[in-house]
Design a protein around this motif. Structure first.
Motif: not given
Length: 258
Positions: A26, A28, A132-136
């Motif tokens: 994921p 931006y 963490d960024y959107q689950g990763t």
């Protein structure tokens, strides 16, 4: 490895897409990971850089068939192709230079990612995913090479690796046992660092309120510059492509001062 007459652009982009796990990472919306501008069918020489700036593009289109960057062209979303945006794309097309961009895939990669390479340069051990960024995850955290290290010594080591002065937002202990790394604009992970018991968060830049957050959360933030903390990934990609395909690659250094 003997130099090949040229490697199909499609072969290189397929390799990068798979190696960096671009489609599954994921990011931006404006990142637009992958091939952003088409170019020649065959690549003999390529360049890598942090930013797809006008200066970088104009400096490589006379000799490079492919330019690979961390920050691509379309961060502003849907905007008219005028001014610098037009000049960048015009130079790529007229120079017959393809453009490939990799943002978070190149931040988080365990081997060539900005954070992972910097962590190894700082000799952190027991690396674990962080940020963490959107689950990763977009960074890594680990322990210092000794049971603990004086904050001043750790900061000096970071400054030596980056080749620039490091700004400190104080908050954590003077003896460092663990550190987390999220390159670029990673100060937003301060709360996660505090929850994980991390002593130091290494990143590129921060906003005003992060100085207050660091003091209140008990985590020291070391700012090494957005640009300087994100040169590692593209430099390693250049080495890997040269080794794999036997084509000439060059890192283009164009610091922003930020």
């Amino acid at each position: 490895m003997a130099t090949r007459p040229g490697v199909p652009l499609a072969e290189i982009t397929r390799f990068l897409d798979d190696y960096l796990d671009s489609e599954q990472t994921p990011d931006y919306p404006g990142a637009l990971n992958g091939l952003q501008v088409a170019g020649p069918e065959s690549v003999k020489r390529f360049a890598v850089a942090v930013d797809a700036s006008e200066a970088v593009i104009e400096g490589v289109t006379w000799w490079a068939d492919l330019l690979i960057v961390h920050h691509g062209l379309f961060w502003g979303g849907l905007r008219p192709l005028t001014g610098p945006r037009f000049r960048r794309i015009k130079a790529l097309i007229e120079g017959r230079t393809a453009l490939y961009s990799s943002h978070l895939p190149l931040d988080r990669h365990p081997d060539v990612g900005n954070a992972a390479v910097l962590a190894r340069r700082l000799r952190l051990a027991d690396l674990e995913p962080f940020g963490d960024y959107q689950g990763t995850h977009v960074g890594w955290r680990g322990t210092v090479r000794r049971a603990q290290q004086a904050l001043g010594d750790f900061r000096a080591e970071l400054a030596e690796v980056l080749g620039r002065e490091v700004t400190t937002l104080p908050g954590g202990p003077t003896a460092v046992r663990s550190a987390a790394i999220v390159t670029g604009s990673g100060a937003s992970t301060l709360e996660e660092a505090a929850e994980a018991g991390v002593d130091v968060l290494v990143t590129g830049e921060a906003q005003h309120h992060h100085a207050i957050d660091a003091a209140e959360l008990g985590v020291t933030v070391l700012l090494g510059g957005h640009y300087e903390t994100e040169t590692f990934g593209v430099a390693r990609i250049a080495e890997i492509l040269t080794d794999r395909f036997g084509i000439e690659g060059r890192f283009v250094d164009s610091p922003t001062g930020q």
